[in-house]
Design a protein around this motif. Structure first.
Motif, mmCIF file in Angstrom:
data_model
loop_
_atom_site.group_PDB
_atom_site.id
_atom_site.type_symbol
_atom_site.label_atom_id
_atom_site.label_comp_id
_atom_site.label_asym_id
_atom_site.label_seq_id
_atom_site.Cartn_x
_atom_site.Cartn_y
_atom_site.Cartn_z
ATOM 1 N N GLU A 237 -27.230 71.409 -8.451
ATOM 2 C CA GLU A 237 -28.617 71.540 -8.924
ATOM 3 C C GLU A 237 -29.481 70.610 -8.088
ATOM 4 O O GLU A 237 -29.279 69.394 -8.096
ATOM 5 C CB GLU A 237 -28.703 71.136 -10.405
ATOM 6 N N PHE A 238 -30.437 71.166 -7.380
ATOM 7 C CA PHE A 238 -31.259 70.374 -6.470
ATOM 8 C C PHE A 238 -32.642 70.123 -7.058
ATOM 9 O O PHE A 238 -33.329 71.044 -7.490
ATOM 10 C CB PHE A 238 -31.410 71.112 -5.131
ATOM 11 N N ILE A 239 -33.020 68.843 -7.083
ATOM 12 C CA ILE A 239 -34.379 68.455 -7.456
ATOM 13 C C ILE A 239 -34.948 67.645 -6.302
ATOM 14 O O ILE A 239 -34.488 66.540 -6.020
ATOM 15 C CB ILE A 239 -34.416 67.635 -8.762
ATOM 16 N N LEU B 25 -25.425 62.502 -10.800
ATOM 17 C CA LEU B 25 -26.531 62.624 -9.866
ATOM 18 C C LEU B 25 -26.132 61.937 -8.573
ATOM 19 O O LEU B 25 -25.623 60.806 -8.600
ATOM 20 C CB LEU B 25 -27.790 61.957 -10.433
ATOM 21 N N VAL B 26 -26.352 62.598 -7.444
ATOM 22 C CA VAL B 26 -26.134 61.994 -6.130
ATOM 23 C C VAL B 26 -27.476 61.922 -5.420
ATOM 24 O O VAL B 26 -28.093 62.954 -5.145
ATOM 25 C CB VAL B 26 -25.133 62.801 -5.277
ATOM 26 N N GLY C 169 -32.891 64.862 -2.577
ATOM 27 C CA GLY C 169 -33.118 64.563 -1.174
ATOM 28 C C GLY C 169 -34.513 65.013 -0.810
ATOM 29 O O GLY C 169 -35.165 65.736 -1.553
ATOM 30 N N ARG C 170 -34.958 64.604 0.359
ATOM 31 C CA ARG C 170 -36.315 64.966 0.788
ATOM 32 C C ARG C 170 -36.362 66.301 1.500
ATOM 33 O O ARG C 170 -37.416 66.911 1.598
ATOM 34 C CB ARG C 170 -36.871 63.876 1.703
ATOM 35 N N ARG C 171 -35.218 66.759 2.037
ATOM 36 C CA ARG C 171 -35.219 67.974 2.861
ATOM 37 C C ARG C 171 -34.421 69.079 2.184
ATOM 38 O O ARG C 171 -33.195 69.031 2.118
ATOM 39 C CB ARG C 171 -34.639 67.665 4.239
ATOM 40 N N ALA C 172 -35.109 70.088 1.699
ATOM 41 C CA ALA C 172 -34.440 71.206 1.028
ATOM 42 C C ALA C 172 -33.528 71.971 1.974
ATOM 43 O O ALA C 172 -32.463 72.461 1.573
ATOM 44 C CB ALA C 172 -35.482 72.148 0.423
ATOM 45 N N ASP C 173 -33.916 72.045 3.256
ATOM 46 C CA ASP C 173 -33.114 72.803 4.213
ATOM 47 C C ASP C 173 -31.750 72.181 4.451
ATOM 48 O O ASP C 173 -30.818 72.856 4.890
ATOM 49 C CB ASP C 173 -33.860 72.918 5.554
ATOM 50 N N ALA C 174 -31.618 70.869 4.142
ATOM 51 C CA ALA C 174 -30.360 70.175 4.396
ATOM 52 C C ALA C 174 -29.348 70.324 3.260
ATOM 53 O O ALA C 174 -28.204 69.899 3.406
ATOM 54 C CB ALA C 174 -30.627 68.690 4.647
ATOM 55 N N VAL C 175 -29.751 70.912 2.143
ATOM 56 C CA VAL C 175 -28.847 71.002 0.986
ATOM 57 C C VAL C 175 -28.575 72.438 0.557
ATOM 58 O O VAL C 175 -28.051 72.670 -0.539
ATOM 59 C CB VAL C 175 -29.397 70.187 -0.211
ATOM 60 N N LEU D 132 -34.574 62.904 -12.771
ATOM 61 C CA LEU D 132 -33.283 63.079 -12.118
ATOM 62 C C LEU D 132 -32.132 62.536 -12.961
ATOM 63 O O LEU D 132 -31.038 63.103 -12.970
ATOM 64 C CB LEU D 132 -33.291 62.358 -10.760
ATOM 65 N N CYS D 133 -32.377 61.446 -13.665
ATOM 66 C CA CYS D 133 -31.314 60.784 -14.430
ATOM 67 C C CYS D 133 -31.125 61.373 -15.825
ATOM 68 O O CYS D 133 -30.164 61.011 -16.519
ATOM 69 C CB CYS D 133 -31.613 59.285 -14.542
ATOM 70 N N ARG D 134 -32.000 62.257 -16.238
ATOM 71 C CA ARG D 134 -31.925 62.818 -17.587
ATOM 72 C C ARG D 134 -30.685 63.705 -17.728
ATOM 73 O O ARG D 134 -30.472 64.644 -16.991
ATOM 74 C CB ARG D 134 -33.190 63.620 -17.886
#
Length: 330
Positions: A46-48, A4-5, A31-37, A61-63
């Motif tokens: 995998e984005f959460i 996880l990053v 991250g807080r901004r979906a547009d940035a990833v 996130l850590c699971r």
């Protein structure tokens, strides 16, 4: 390995996530901004999305991950202690707690050499050379976050922390943009004699250090590591190199240190009185950073992490300038 990053919408987090994907790791990002990833997701991350101040989200996130690289946090000089404590200490507490609950094996924490800042010149600082008093909320809360990380060793979590200095390369939005904008407005001056030498870190070198921290053996655990390119350079030579690459005039005007420091103190005082407490254009700490020698001893990282800087600062600066020009074309 699945990792996880956190902070993947920021400069360092996004660049390391990309590097980890290129190395064949499974990568979950937050991250807080979906547009940035979007680019990272296209590469297979995998984005959460969500706020790390929510413990339930951090547990999610850590699971199922083997390790966490914690890059998220508040940076800067201006702001309340409560703001920096929440973003740097409370969030890190949540990450540590989630790692323990979800049986994550290792936590690599991104800290900062701001913990050393005391307004004085320093050459070859070792990791244990902390000031008697922290100069700002950012430095203090980054150190407190480190303490939270290292306390988790007692419960079986493998932990390491890195303190990288002046990280730059494509995507850097923190070091040079302010200086570039100040020079465009004719407000940038060399503070002092302009001969002060400082450390920088190529983002590529930091990526390797973070990867080595994920894979390091038992002897490396439980320690904090200075990270830099290991070759201090005159700060204002670097600034003028970037300006020339961007077809901007170099900085030639000098401002005495005492005068700059006094002006910064007045600027800060006025901003505390104005409605909304706007951020000053000049800080006392910033004046010291731009005028004093500041370099790190990276021998511990070399010994225990096998860290060796291979990408030069000038290569990193060229990468930054090409990226900056592409972002501001037209």
């Amino acid at each position: 390995m699945k990792i996880l990053v956190t902070g993947a919408s920021g400069f360092i987090g996004s660049r390391f996530a990309r590097h980890a994907l290129e190395q064949g790791l499974q990568v979950r990002i937050n991250g807080r901004r979906a547009d940035a990833v979007t680019a990272l997701c296209a590469q297979g991350a995998e984005f959460i999305q969500g706020d790390l101040s929510e413990p339930a989200l951090v547990e999610q996130l850590c699971r199922g991950v083997d390790a966490v690289v914690h890059c998220a946090g508040a940076v800067g000089v201006w702001g309340t202690y409560a703001h920096f404590h929440q973003a740097n200490v409370t969030v890190t507490e949540n990450v540590v707690e989630a790692c323990l609950k979800q049986k994550v094996r290792r936590l690599v924490h991104l800290s900062s050499p701001s913990v050393y800042f005391d307004g004085k010149a320093h050459v070859g600082l070792r990791e244990e050379q902390l000031p008697k008093r922290f100069s700002d909320h950012y430095g203090k809360t980054k150190f407190l976050a480190e303490q939270q990380v290292f306390a988790a060793q007692e419960f079986g979590l493998e932990v390491l922390a890195l303190r990288p200095r002046f990280v730059t390369g494509a995507g850097d939005t923190s070091i040079f943009p302010r200086l570039i904008n100040m020079q465009r407005k004719g407000r940038l001056s060399i503070i002092g004699n302009g001969l002060n030498k400082v450390d920088f870190t190529s983002i590529h070198n930091l990526n390797h250090a973070l990867m080595n921290a994920l894979q390091a053996g038992e002897a490396a655990l439980g320690q904090v590591y200075n990270i830099s390119n290991g070759a201090p350079v005159p700060l204002w030579d670097v600034v003028n190199y970037v300006l020339r690459q961007l077809d901007l005039p170099p900085v030639t005007r000098h401002l005495p240190y005492g005068l700059a420091y006094s002006a910064a103190a007045i600027n800060e005082g006025l901003c505390t009185l104005l409605p909304g407490r706007p951020e000053p254009t000049l800080f006392r700490l910033g004046v010291a950073v731009m005028a004093k020698d500041f370099s790190l001893d990276i021998s511990r990282a070399r010994q225990y992490l096998g860290y060796e800087p291979t990408t030069s600062l000038w290569t990193a600066l060229d990468e930054f300038c090409a990226w900056w020009q592409a972002q501001h074309r037209g």
